[in-house]
Design a protein around this motif. Structure first.
Motif, PDB file in Angstrom:
ATOM      1  N   TYR A  16       0.836  -1.208   0.000  1.00  0.00           N
ATOM      2  CA  TYR A  16       0.000   0.000   0.000  1.00  0.00           C
ATOM      3  C   TYR A  16       0.870   1.256   0.000  1.00  0.00           C
ATOM      4  O   TYR A  16       1.828   1.378   0.769  1.00  0.00           O
ATOM      5  CB  TYR A  16      -0.924   0.019   1.216  1.00  0.00           C
ATOM      6  N   VAL A  17       0.486   2.211  -0.897  1.00  0.00           N
ATOM      7  CA  VAL A  17       1.241   3.466  -1.049  1.00  0.00           C
ATOM      8  C   VAL A  17       0.266   4.641  -0.889  1.00  0.00           C
ATOM      9  O   VAL A  17      -0.682   4.760  -1.666  1.00  0.00           O
ATOM     10  CB  VAL A  17       1.908   3.554  -2.439  1.00  0.00           C
ATOM     11  N   PRO A  18       0.485   5.520   0.119  1.00  0.00           N
ATOM     12  CA  PRO A  18      -0.410   6.681   0.278  1.00  0.00           C
ATOM     13  C   PRO A  18      -0.144   7.725  -0.803  1.00  0.00           C
ATOM     14  O   PRO A  18       1.003   8.081  -1.059  1.00  0.00           O
ATOM     15  CB  PRO A  18      -0.047   7.218   1.666  1.00  0.00           C
ATOM     16  N   MET A  19      -1.211   8.181  -1.457  1.00  0.00           N
ATOM     17  CA  MET A  19      -1.101   9.199  -2.514  1.00  0.00           C
ATOM     18  C   MET A  19      -2.370  10.034  -2.551  1.00  0.00           C
ATOM     19  O   MET A  19      -3.434   9.581  -2.128  1.00  0.00           O
ATOM     20  CB  MET A  19      -0.905   8.550  -3.897  1.00  0.00           C
ATOM     21  N   THR A  20      -2.242  11.256  -3.125  1.00  0.00           N
ATOM     22  CA  THR A  20      -3.443  12.016  -3.436  1.00  0.00           C
ATOM     23  C   THR A  20      -4.091  11.427  -4.686  1.00  0.00           C
ATOM     24  O   THR A  20      -3.476  10.642  -5.416  1.00  0.00           O
ATOM     25  CB  THR A  20      -3.124  13.495  -3.691  1.00  0.00           C
ATOM     26  N   GLN A  21      -5.326  11.808  -4.926  1.00  0.00           N
ATOM     27  CA  GLN A  21      -6.037  11.277  -6.088  1.00  0.00           C
ATOM     28  C   GLN A  21      -5.311  11.611  -7.382  1.00  0.00           C
ATOM     29  O   GLN A  21      -5.126  10.749  -8.246  1.00  0.00           O
ATOM     30  CB  GLN A  21      -7.460  11.857  -6.110  1.00  0.00           C
ATOM     31  N   ARG A  22      -4.844  12.855  -7.522  1.00  0.00           N
ATOM     32  CA  ARG A  22      -4.172  13.266  -8.750  1.00  0.00           C
ATOM     33  C   ARG A  22      -2.865  12.504  -8.934  1.00  0.00           C
ATOM     34  O   ARG A  22      -2.524  12.054 -10.021  1.00  0.00           O
ATOM     35  CB  ARG A  22      -3.913  14.769  -8.709  1.00  0.00           C
TER      36      ARG A  22
END
Length: 667
Positions: free
Chosen positions: A69-75
């Motif tokens: 799992y990698v945390p990212m913003t939607q963009r």
């Protein structure tokens, strides 16, 4: 035990109707998620957690995947999927703008977009009440796409839902629009559920899906297959009750009912009652949505009518303007050209859509200026030019060129307005000739007055020669005063010659600061002897191109006038100040005194020949000084107050490296 036959029958149906999706080529999958979207997923001390995290972890375990799992913003996540840096993005609502970049799985969770306000906020009951209110919402979302074209709402756009709730909580926004599920969860976690409410009806349905790279159908089918397994064997419902306190979504019950109807005719009666219940709830929701849509429709119709009226009003203004008005976009294409502009240009053809270079007048006015307007946002105001039209008529024009800005302050185009000032110019020339005639009369009167006085003295001495030729005292006086009066006439004539036909200046690079210091040194003792003080703010260098002799004569003349004005005031401790400094693109040499100053009438006439307030002045000093300054590419400005003092400033353009004398001279 009763769940087992149902589960077995559903599995049998899936075995026949669903094609198995091929497994991933590799065991590890990279999964992007938004860490600010609880309870779907969030970042904790032990890593990511949430309902969708648990759902996908179950799917990954059954498929034999190692989920990273990698945390990212939607963009960021969408870009990462495009570039193949991640395989999956969790909890992305379907949007048409993403359909050509991503593939979407079946729905993993359904909720609604709602309007959240403070409980004690009675002003906001729905969307129509948001006019002139600050509303927080996340960028690049369904609610953002839905609301951004509605005028009157002031947006505070955030990068994630949690930030929007914080803005609402901190009173930096009066309302929040977003996922009701996330909003309720965050408010409950903060213990603020009683302080906020959902205003009016839900705005839009919101279905979260899982997104994969475009045309990655094997991965898409594997995820859909895993989701169906979870929903079939009850794992999905168990996780749902764990995260949402046992509440069942109507859409999930309907989805399960449709599957059961397809495989189990034995429970048709139960499904019938479920359908009735769902239908009633749907009717209520449809009624709510209908009210909201009707209200939105009325608002949009009103906005459309206002826009139509505004556009018509603007068109009438453009068509009625006495000035020619044209607009040009960033590509140089003419986007508007009013009738007055066409009349001045003398054309009947359609110019909108052409490049401005194909219209001779616009080409003359805009060449060399358009790029400056776009890059530096520079304005060209009130400039005048002469233009010869295609029919041979010469027209004098005054024009303005300035940028067009959008709501974000970016330059999107250029406006050029112009007007025919041929008649105005002719009238100005007539007035100028009249003023020149009046000035000539004053000059002639001044010459007569100034020449008459010394000639009268000379005449008197000449008439006395026969009577007093042998008188020693008379001989001494005539030998003293007659040459003085002749010198006075000679000086006056030389001044007139310099004013009427000045010598051609010999311009060279000089330092205004050094010139000012030299003049101060020359006048140092004179200032002290008269009981005054002198100070200077001079650093430099301030290089200009001018005739050093003429400029030095101008500064010395101004200092002499200042000393005379302070002496006439007859007070002690008065100060003469010399400053040289830079203001924007000009260098300024300033001579300031604390003398008697001038009245408004005296200031208007100060630069005219033969106007003087001194008992023995000729009235040519300031006139010649002004002429010298203009000949050297500068301008002289007088600021004065009676009984307070006078400041005379000499403005000279900066000399940039590589420029010539012609480029810095005034037209």
């Amino acid at each position: 035990m009763r769940r087992f036959p149902l589960y077995l029958m559903i599995k049998l149906v899936f075995m026949f109707v669903m094609l198995p999706a091929p497994a991933l080529a590799e065991r590890q999958v990279k999964v992007a998620y938004d860490p600010h979207l609880p309870p779907l997923h969030a970042e904790g001390g032990d890593g990511p957690y949430g309902f969708v995290i648990d759902i996908f972890s179950e799917v990954a375990e059954r498929k034999g995947w190692d989920a990273h799992y990698v945390p990212m913003t939607q963009r960021q996540a969408i870009e990462a999927i495009d570039q193949g840096k991640v395989d999956i993005f969790l909890s992305l609502p379907f949007k048409e703008s993403y359909a050509n970049r991503l593939e979407f799985t079946d729905s993993i969770l359904g909720t609604s977009i709602g309007l959240i306000v403070a409980t004690n906020n009675e002003e906001i009951q729905g969307l129509p009440d948001l006019a002139n209110k600050v509303t927080a919402l996340q960028a690049d979302t369904l609610e953002y796409e839905f609301l951004r074209n509605i005028r009157g709402i002031r947006y505070h756009v955030t990068s994630h839902q949690e930030a929007g709730i914080e803005l609402l909580q901190n009173d930096r926004a009066e309302a929040f629009i977003g996922s009701v599920l996330t909003a309720n969860y965050l408010l409950e976690q903060k213990g603020l559920s009683h302080k906020y409410r959902v205003a009016g009806n839900y705005l839009l349905p919101l279905d979260y899906t899982i997104a994969v790279q475009k045309e990655n159908y094997p991965l898409l089918m594997d995820i859909n297959d895993g989701l169906r397994e979870l929903k079939s064997d009850g794992t999905y419902s168990t996780l749902y009750r764990h995260w949402f306190n046992g509440e069942q979504l109507v859409t999930e019950r309907l989805w399960l009912a449709i599957q059961i109807i397809g495989v189990l005719l034995l429970i048709a009666l139960i499904l019938f009652f479920l359908g009735i219940r769902w239908n009633r709830q749907l009717q209520k929701e449809v009624a709510k949505k209908t009210v909201v849509l009707h209200e939105l429709n009325r608002t949009l119709e009103k906005q459309i009518e206002e826009t139509r009226n505004s556009n018509e009003f603007q068109r009438q203004i453009l068509n009625s303007s006495p000035r020619g008005i044209a607009t040009v976009n960033r590509e140089g294409i003419i986007t508007s050209f009013n009738p007055k502009a066409a009349a001045i240009v003398g054309t009947t053809r359609e110019t909108v859509g052409l490049h401005f270079g194909k219209v001779s007048l616009l080409k003359k006015l805009l060449i060399g200026k358009v790029q400056t307007v776009f890059t530096e946002k520079q304005r060209f105001l009130g400039e005048e030019t002469k233009w010869e039209r295609a029919d041979g008529r010469t027209i004098y024009l005054r024009y303005y060129v300035y940028p067009v800005f959008d709501v974000e302050g970016n330059v999107t185009g250029t406006i050029v307005t112009f007007e025919d000032i041929s008649e105005e110019r002719q009238l100005r020339m007539q007035i100028f000739e009249q003023e020149k005639s009046r000035a000539l009369i004053r000059v002639v009167a001044g010459i007569a007055h100034e020449v008459r006085n010394p000639l009268t003295s000379i005449k008197t001495f000449v008439e006395l020669i026969p009577k007093k030729l042998g008188n020693e005292r008379f001989q001494k006086e005539i030998s003293t005063y007659v040459p003085q009066e002749i010198e006075r006439v000679s000086t006056l004539i030389e001044g007139l010659i310099d004013y009427a036909k000045p010598k051609q200046p010999s311009r060279e690079m000089i330092d205004l600061a050094e010139l000012a210091r030299e003049c101060m040194l020359l006048f140092d003792r004179t200032v002290t002897n008269r009981g005054f003080t002198m100070d200077g703010a001079i650093e430099g260098p301030f290089l200009v191109k001018a005739d050093p002799n003429q400029l030095k004569q101008v500064v010395m003349n101004l200092m002499i006038n200042s000393l005379d004005a302070m002496e006439e005031k007859n007070e002690e401790g008065l100060r003469l100040s010399i400053r040289v400094y830079q203001l924007k693109q000009e260098y300024i040499l300033e001579v300031k005194d604390e003398g008697v100053g001038m009245t408004e009438v005296e200031q208007k006439q100060a630069l005219e020949p033969f106007f003087t307030t001194k008992a023995k002045g000729t009235g040519l000093g300031l006139a010649i000084a002004n002429q010298y300054v203009q000949e050297n590419g500068g301008r002289l400005v007088i600021r004065t107050t009676a009984r307070i003092g006078t400041t005379i400033s000499l403005y000279f353009p900066m000399i940039r490296e590589g420029t010539t004398d012609e480029t810095n001279s005034h037209n």
